[in-house]
Design an enzyme around this catalytic site. Structure first.
Site, short mmCIF file in Angstrom:
data_model
loop_
_atom_site.label_atom_id
_atom_site.label_comp_id
_atom_site.label_asym_id
_atom_site.label_seq_id
_atom_site.Cartn_x
_atom_site.Cartn_y
_atom_site.Cartn_z
N HIS A 50 37.05 48.01 30.58
CA HIS A 50 36.88 46.71 31.22
C HIS A 50 37.53 46.77 32.60
O HIS A 50 38.44 47.56 32.84
CB HIS A 50 37.54 45.62 30.39
CG HIS A 50 36.88 45.38 29.07
ND1 HIS A 50 37.09 44.23 28.35
CD2 HIS A 50 36.02 46.12 28.34
CE1 HIS A 50 36.38 44.27 27.23
NE2 HIS A 50 35.73 45.42 27.20
N GLU A 52 39.68 44.96 34.15
CA GLU A 52 41.12 44.78 34.19
C GLU A 52 41.87 46.02 33.72
O GLU A 52 42.87 46.42 34.30
CB GLU A 52 41.53 43.58 33.31
CG GLU A 52 40.98 42.26 33.78
CD GLU A 52 39.61 41.91 33.21
OE1 GLU A 52 39.22 40.74 33.29
OE2 GLU A 52 38.91 42.81 32.68
N CYS A 80 39.54 39.02 28.55
CA CYS A 80 39.36 38.98 27.10
C CYS A 80 40.69 39.36 26.44
O CYS A 80 41.62 39.79 27.11
CB CYS A 80 38.25 39.94 26.69
SG CYS A 80 38.72 41.69 26.81
N CYS A 83 42.03 42.82 27.42
CA CYS A 83 42.59 42.88 28.77
C CYS A 83 43.89 42.10 28.88
O CYS A 83 44.81 42.53 29.59
CB CYS A 83 41.55 42.38 29.77
SG CYS A 83 40.09 43.45 29.81
#
Length: 153
Positions: A50, A52, A80, A83
């Site tokens: 992801h 992040e 999410c 993250c």
């Protein structure tokens, strides 16, 4: 802060044009960008890639430390639970985002169920998560605690 948020939105938008997911992030310390990241899940076949997480990994390498104390994680979208957990482990000072989980859901990235899942008892999860004791469960921790050169985190 607005300029950094706009930059993450631009990163995310450009990532879509490059075949990636619509997410961008950066780690900032004292107003300076330490590292950026974009969603690389489909390109790298890595469900943890992801934006992040990618930005956190790059920032740690850039700073030569696994702690990002003094840093802010800025994201084009509400992080999410994966993250957010990465941000907690990295010990960033703050997380700032633009779009929220409802905006992401409207675009087909519905992680609301993951946010809700952690509030439920594990026996209600669709994914079985269970402990099986071996009698040697604490051996790695015993080894860790007896290691004089360990780096606590």
């Amino acid at each position: 802060m607005n300029a950094h948020l706009l930059a993450t939105i631009d990163l995310a938008t450009r990532n879509v044009a490059s075949g990636g997911g619509p997410f961008g992030a950066m780690v900032v310390r004292a107003g300076a960008v330490v590292a950026t990241g974009v969603n690389q899940v489909t390109q790298t076949l890595d469900p943890t890639a992801h934006a992040e997480v990618v930005a956190i990994r790059a920032a740690c390498l850039a700073l030569g430390d696994f702690k990002l104390t003094g840093c802010t994680l800025i994201s084009s979208c509400e992080p999410c639970p994966l993250c957010l957990s990465a941000a907690l482990w990295a010990r960033v000072d703050e997380v700032v985002y633009a779009a929220d989980r409802h905006d992401a859901a409207a675009a087909g990235f519905d992680d609301r169920e993951f946010h809700e899942l952690f509030g439920k008892p594990r026996d209600e999860w669709d994914l079985p998560v269970r402990r099986i004791s071996t009698g040697e469960d604490n051996a790695p921790f015993t080894a860790w605690l007896s290691l004089p050169s360990r780096i606590d985190y």
